[in-house]
Motif scaffolding. Structure first.
Motif, PDB file in Angstrom:
ATOM      1  N   TRP A 174       0.821  -1.221   0.000  1.00  0.00           N
ATOM      2  CA  TRP A 174       0.000   0.000   0.000  1.00  0.00           C
ATOM      3  C   TRP A 174       0.849   1.263   0.000  1.00  0.00           C
ATOM      4  O   TRP A 174       0.495   2.241  -0.663  1.00  0.00           O
ATOM      5  CB  TRP A 174      -0.979  -0.007   1.177  1.00  0.00           C
ATOM      6  N   ILE A 175       1.960   1.239   0.698  1.00  0.00           N
ATOM      7  CA  ILE A 175       2.858   2.400   0.698  1.00  0.00           C
ATOM      8  C   ILE A 175       3.445   2.598  -0.695  1.00  0.00           C
ATOM      9  O   ILE A 175       3.471   3.705  -1.224  1.00  0.00           O
ATOM     10  CB  ILE A 175       3.979   2.225   1.743  1.00  0.00           C
ATOM     11  N   CYS A 176       3.869   1.502  -1.292  1.00  0.00           N
ATOM     12  CA  CYS A 176       4.451   1.583  -2.633  1.00  0.00           C
ATOM     13  C   CYS A 176       3.408   2.014  -3.662  1.00  0.00           C
ATOM     14  O   CYS A 176       3.706   2.790  -4.565  1.00  0.00           O
ATOM     15  CB  CYS A 176       5.061   0.241  -3.005  1.00  0.00           C
ATOM     16  N   LEU A 177       2.199   1.512  -3.518  1.00  0.00           N
ATOM     17  CA  LEU A 177       1.127   1.901  -4.437  1.00  0.00           C
ATOM     18  C   LEU A 177       0.845   3.401  -4.337  1.00  0.00           C
ATOM     19  O   LEU A 177       0.710   4.095  -5.346  1.00  0.00           O
ATOM     20  CB  LEU A 177      -0.134   1.095  -4.151  1.00  0.00           C
ATOM     21  N   LEU A 178       0.794   3.904  -3.113  1.00  0.00           N
ATOM     22  CA  LEU A 178       0.562   5.330  -2.902  1.00  0.00           C
ATOM     23  C   LEU A 178       1.690   6.167  -3.507  1.00  0.00           C
ATOM     24  O   LEU A 178       1.438   7.169  -4.187  1.00  0.00           O
ATOM     25  CB  LEU A 178       0.423   5.617  -1.404  1.00  0.00           C
ATOM     26  N   LEU A 179       2.927   5.759  -3.281  1.00  0.00           N
ATOM     27  CA  LEU A 179       4.062   6.485  -3.857  1.00  0.00           C
ATOM     28  C   LEU A 179       4.046   6.422  -5.381  1.00  0.00           C
ATOM     29  O   LEU A 179       4.414   7.389  -6.048  1.00  0.00           O
ATOM     30  CB  LEU A 179       5.379   5.928  -3.316  1.00  0.00           C
ATOM     31  N   TYR A 234       5.935   7.794 -10.685  1.00  0.00           N
ATOM     32  CA  TYR A 234       6.494   6.469 -10.956  1.00  0.00           C
ATOM     33  C   TYR A 234       7.851   6.284 -10.282  1.00  0.00           C
ATOM     34  O   TYR A 234       8.126   5.235  -9.695  1.00  0.00           O
ATOM     35  CB  TYR A 234       6.612   6.295 -12.474  1.00  0.00           C
ATOM     36  N   LEU A 235       8.692   7.296 -10.320  1.00  0.00           N
ATOM     37  CA  LEU A 235      10.037   7.192  -9.755  1.00  0.00           C
ATOM     38  C   LEU A 235      10.039   6.972  -8.239  1.00  0.00           C
ATOM     39  O   LEU A 235      10.785   6.107  -7.760  1.00  0.00           O
ATOM     40  CB  LEU A 235      10.866   8.420 -10.121  1.00  0.00           C
ATOM     41  N   PRO A 236       9.236   7.690  -7.444  1.00  0.00           N
ATOM     42  CA  PRO A 236       9.224   7.392  -6.001  1.00  0.00           C
ATOM     43  C   PRO A 236       8.798   5.946  -5.701  1.00  0.00           C
ATOM     44  O   PRO A 236       9.323   5.324  -4.791  1.00  0.00           O
ATOM     45  CB  PRO A 236       8.212   8.382  -5.427  1.00  0.00           C
ATOM     46  N   GLY A 237       7.883   5.425  -6.486  1.00  0.00           N
ATOM     47  CA  GLY A 237       7.463   4.030  -6.307  1.00  0.00           C
ATOM     48  C   GLY A 237       8.587   3.064  -6.585  1.00  0.00           C
ATOM     49  O   GLY A 237       8.783   2.090  -5.862  1.00  0.00           O
ATOM     50  N   ILE A 238       9.354   3.319  -7.640  1.00  0.00           N
ATOM     51  CA  ILE A 238      10.497   2.456  -7.976  1.00  0.00           C
ATOM     52  C   ILE A 238      11.548   2.525  -6.882  1.00  0.00           C
ATOM     53  O   ILE A 238      12.070   1.501  -6.438  1.00  0.00           O
ATOM     54  CB  ILE A 238      11.122   2.857  -9.324  1.00  0.00           C
TER      55      ILE A 238
END
Length: 59
Positions: A35-40, A45-49
Motif C-alpha cells: 500500500w505504501i508503494c502503491l501510494l508512492l 512512478y520514480l518514487p514508487g520504484i
C-alpha cells in the motif's frame, strides 16, 4: 526443510528488482509494503520504484 542455495536467493532478488522497476507495487506485494508503494507510485512512478527497490534490498 532444506535451505535454498545462495544462487537461488540472488536470482529471486534479481527477479524481484526487475519486477519492482517495471511495476513497483507488484515488486513489494508479498513484502507487506504494497500500500505504501502503491501510494508512492500514484504520486509519481520514480518514487514508487525507489521505494520498491529499497524494500527489496533491505529485506
Amino acid at each position: 526443510m532444506a535451505e535454498r542455495p545462495a544462487m537461488s536467493d540472488r536470482t529471486a532478488t534479481f527477479v524481484d528488482l526487475v519486477i519492482a522497476i517495471i511495476l513497483p507495487p507488484l515488486g513489494v506485494f508479498l513484502k507487506k509494503e504494497f500500500w505504501i508503494c502503491l501510494l508512492l507510485s500514484f504520486f509519481g512512478y520514480l518514487p514508487g520504484i525507489i521505494y520498491a527497490v529499497w524494500v527489496i534490498i533491505t529485506n
